[in-house]
Scaffold this motif. Sequence first.
Motif, PDB file in Angstrom:
ATOM      1  N   GLY A 200       0.814  -1.211   0.000  1.00  0.00           N
ATOM      2  CA  GLY A 200       0.000   0.000   0.000  1.00  0.00           C
ATOM      3  C   GLY A 200       0.837   1.245   0.000  1.00  0.00           C
ATOM      4  N   PRO A 201       0.214   2.384   0.306  1.00  0.00           N
ATOM      5  CA  PRO A 201       0.926   3.669   0.249  1.00  0.00           C
ATOM      6  C   PRO A 201       1.786   3.956   1.474  1.00  0.00           C
ATOM      7  N   ASP A 202       1.712   3.130   2.500  1.00  0.00           N
ATOM      8  CA  ASP A 202       2.460   3.384   3.732  1.00  0.00           C
ATOM      9  C   ASP A 202       3.965   3.254   3.498  1.00  0.00           C
ATOM     10  N   THR A 203       4.726   3.947   4.322  1.00  0.00           N
ATOM     11  CA  THR A 203       6.185   3.884   4.256  1.00  0.00           C
ATOM     12  C   THR A 203       6.755   3.524   5.620  1.00  0.00           C
ATOM     13  N   THR A 204       7.966   3.011   5.609  1.00  0.00           N
ATOM     14  CA  THR A 204       8.680   2.660   6.829  1.00  0.00           C
ATOM     15  C   THR A 204      10.022   3.380   6.838  1.00  0.00           C
ATOM     16  N   GLU A 205      10.392   3.930   7.983  1.00  0.00           N
ATOM     17  CA  GLU A 205      11.697   4.580   8.118  1.00  0.00           C
ATOM     18  C   GLU A 205      12.662   3.617   8.813  1.00  0.00           C
ATOM     19  N   LEU A 206      13.843   3.481   8.239  1.00  0.00           N
ATOM     20  CA  LEU A 206      14.827   2.530   8.738  1.00  0.00           C
ATOM     21  C   LEU A 206      16.169   3.225   8.959  1.00  0.00           C
ATOM     22  N   ASP A 207      16.886   2.807   9.985  1.00  0.00           N
ATOM     23  CA  ASP A 207      18.260   3.238  10.226  1.00  0.00           C
ATOM     24  C   ASP A 207      19.173   2.061   9.879  1.00  0.00           C
ATOM     25  N   LEU A 208      19.949   2.192   8.811  1.00  0.00           N
ATOM     26  CA  LEU A 208      20.824   1.116   8.355  1.00  0.00           C
ATOM     27  C   LEU A 208      22.283   1.479   8.629  1.00  0.00           C
ATOM     28  N   GLN A 209      23.086   0.479   8.879  1.00  0.00           N
ATOM     29  CA  GLN A 209      24.517   0.661   9.104  1.00  0.00           C
ATOM     30  C   GLN A 209      25.273   0.177   7.869  1.00  0.00           C
ATOM     31  N   LEU A 210      25.861   1.117   7.143  1.00  0.00           N
ATOM     32  CA  LEU A 210      26.533   0.818   5.874  1.00  0.00           C
ATOM     33  C   LEU A 210      28.021   1.117   6.009  1.00  0.00           C
ATOM     34  N   THR A 211      28.852   0.124   5.735  1.00  0.00           N
ATOM     35  CA  THR A 211      30.305   0.276   5.857  1.00  0.00           C
ATOM     36  C   THR A 211      30.950   0.265   4.478  1.00  0.00           C
ATOM     37  N   PRO A 212      31.426   1.395   3.981  1.00  0.00           N
ATOM     38  CA  PRO A 212      32.118   1.419   2.689  1.00  0.00           C
ATOM     39  C   PRO A 212      33.399   0.587   2.760  1.00  0.00           C
ATOM     40  N   ARG A 213      33.638  -0.219   1.740  1.00  0.00           N
ATOM     41  CA  ARG A 213      34.868  -1.026   1.749  1.00  0.00           C
ATOM     42  C   ARG A 213      35.202  -1.493   0.337  1.00  0.00           C
ATOM     43  N   GLN A 214      36.458  -1.775   0.141  1.00  0.00           N
ATOM     44  CA  GLN A 214      36.927  -2.346  -1.107  1.00  0.00           C
ATOM     45  C   GLN A 214      37.031  -3.863  -0.977  1.00  0.00           C
ATOM     46  N   GLY A 215      37.292  -4.509  -2.090  1.00  0.00           N
ATOM     47  CA  GLY A 215      37.544  -5.949  -2.064  1.00  0.00           C
ATOM     48  C   GLY A 215      36.317  -6.811  -1.884  1.00  0.00           C
ATOM     49  N   TRP A 216      35.121  -6.252  -2.131  1.00  0.00           N
ATOM     50  CA  TRP A 216      33.903  -7.067  -1.984  1.00  0.00           C
ATOM     51  C   TRP A 216      33.528  -7.797  -3.266  1.00  0.00           C
ATOM     52  N   GLY A 217      34.301  -7.555  -4.335  1.00  0.00           N
ATOM     53  CA  GLY A 217      34.050  -8.263  -5.584  1.00  0.00           C
ATOM     54  C   GLY A 217      33.454  -7.421  -6.685  1.00  0.00           C
ATOM     55  N   GLY A 218      33.255  -6.137  -6.430  1.00  0.00           N
ATOM     56  CA  GLY A 218      32.671  -5.269  -7.444  1.00  0.00           C
ATOM     57  C   GLY A 218      33.330  -3.906  -7.429  1.00  0.00           C
ATOM     58  N   ARG A 219      32.767  -2.978  -8.218  1.00  0.00           N
ATOM     59  CA  ARG A 219      33.333  -1.639  -8.334  1.00  0.00           C
ATOM     60  C   ARG A 219      32.859  -0.747  -7.188  1.00  0.00           C
ATOM     61  N   GLY A 220      33.709   0.219  -6.837  1.00  0.00           N
ATOM     62  CA  GLY A 220      33.340   1.195  -5.833  1.00  0.00           C
ATOM     63  C   GLY A 220      33.412   0.658  -4.420  1.00  0.00           C
ATOM     64  N   LEU A 221      32.997   1.509  -3.478  1.00  0.00           N
ATOM     65  CA  LEU A 221      33.033   1.152  -2.063  1.00  0.00           C
ATOM     66  C   LEU A 221      31.674   0.739  -1.524  1.00  0.00           C
ATOM     67  N   LEU A 222      30.595   0.962  -2.294  1.00  0.00           N
ATOM     68  CA  LEU A 222      29.249   0.677  -1.797  1.00  0.00           C
ATOM     69  C   LEU A 222      28.525  -0.392  -2.586  1.00  0.00           C
ATOM     70  N   GLY A 223      28.621  -0.330  -3.909  1.00  0.00           N
ATOM     71  CA  GLY A 223      27.873  -1.280  -4.737  1.00  0.00           C
ATOM     72  C   GLY A 223      26.423  -0.886  -4.920  1.00  0.00           C
TER      73      GLY A 223
END
Length: 229
Positions: A200-223
């Motif tokens: 439906g039209p409702d939304t949820t607000e979330l607090d996420l913990q994102l750690t930028p890093r290299q060597g995860w197998g793709g380009r950039g630090l976030l993907g």
Amino acid sequence: MGIPMDDNIHAPTVPSGPASGGEKERIEAELSALSSVLSSHGVNMNTSLTTFDGFPRDDIDIAQIRTTRARIIHLRTDHKEVMKRLEGGLHEHFANLQRAQGATATDTTAMGNAQAASTGQPARDNLAETGMLGRPFARVNSVVPDSPAAQAGLQAGDTIRSFGGVHWMNHERLSRVAQVVQQSEGRPLTVKVVRKEDSGPDTTELDLQLTPRQGWGGRGLLGCHLVPL
């Protein structure tokens, strides 16, 4: 990270107050007119004015294009100064509201904490902080599987209210996000997102913990790929 870099000359806009709103609108109107001038020649701010062998192109008015580009650069500088004044005014406005409503916010927070204790639900974020974050300023366009962004829980379609210390008043068409990511490699960043419910039209607000890093197998630090709103 995949933050798009374009050559659009139009500067980002935020709601303006009465003091600087007229100046801001005047600058943006002139930028729009100058953009039309460049478009009429089939060029933009980065188009080469010489042929492949280094001679001036004879199919365009080079003098007018150079004059137009110089004016655009000057107006961009003026626009940045106006935006700084607007941002300072907004911060002062929110600070005044916070001081004026301090007692009310304290009482409301206390009530929220009491309700959390009785219901077992986490209390809401500080009201002043929530007000400062304002509206979302970016949307997650795509997320690479098994990337740092995916592991943090980001999903395509999420909108971003804050990314570390970056919010709608200071993201500068996401350039500040790129700076924060580069400076925070290996350290978790709190990303506040708004997610639309599938049902439906409702939304949820979330607090996420994102750690930028290299060597995860793709380009950039976030993907992930972000686009400004």
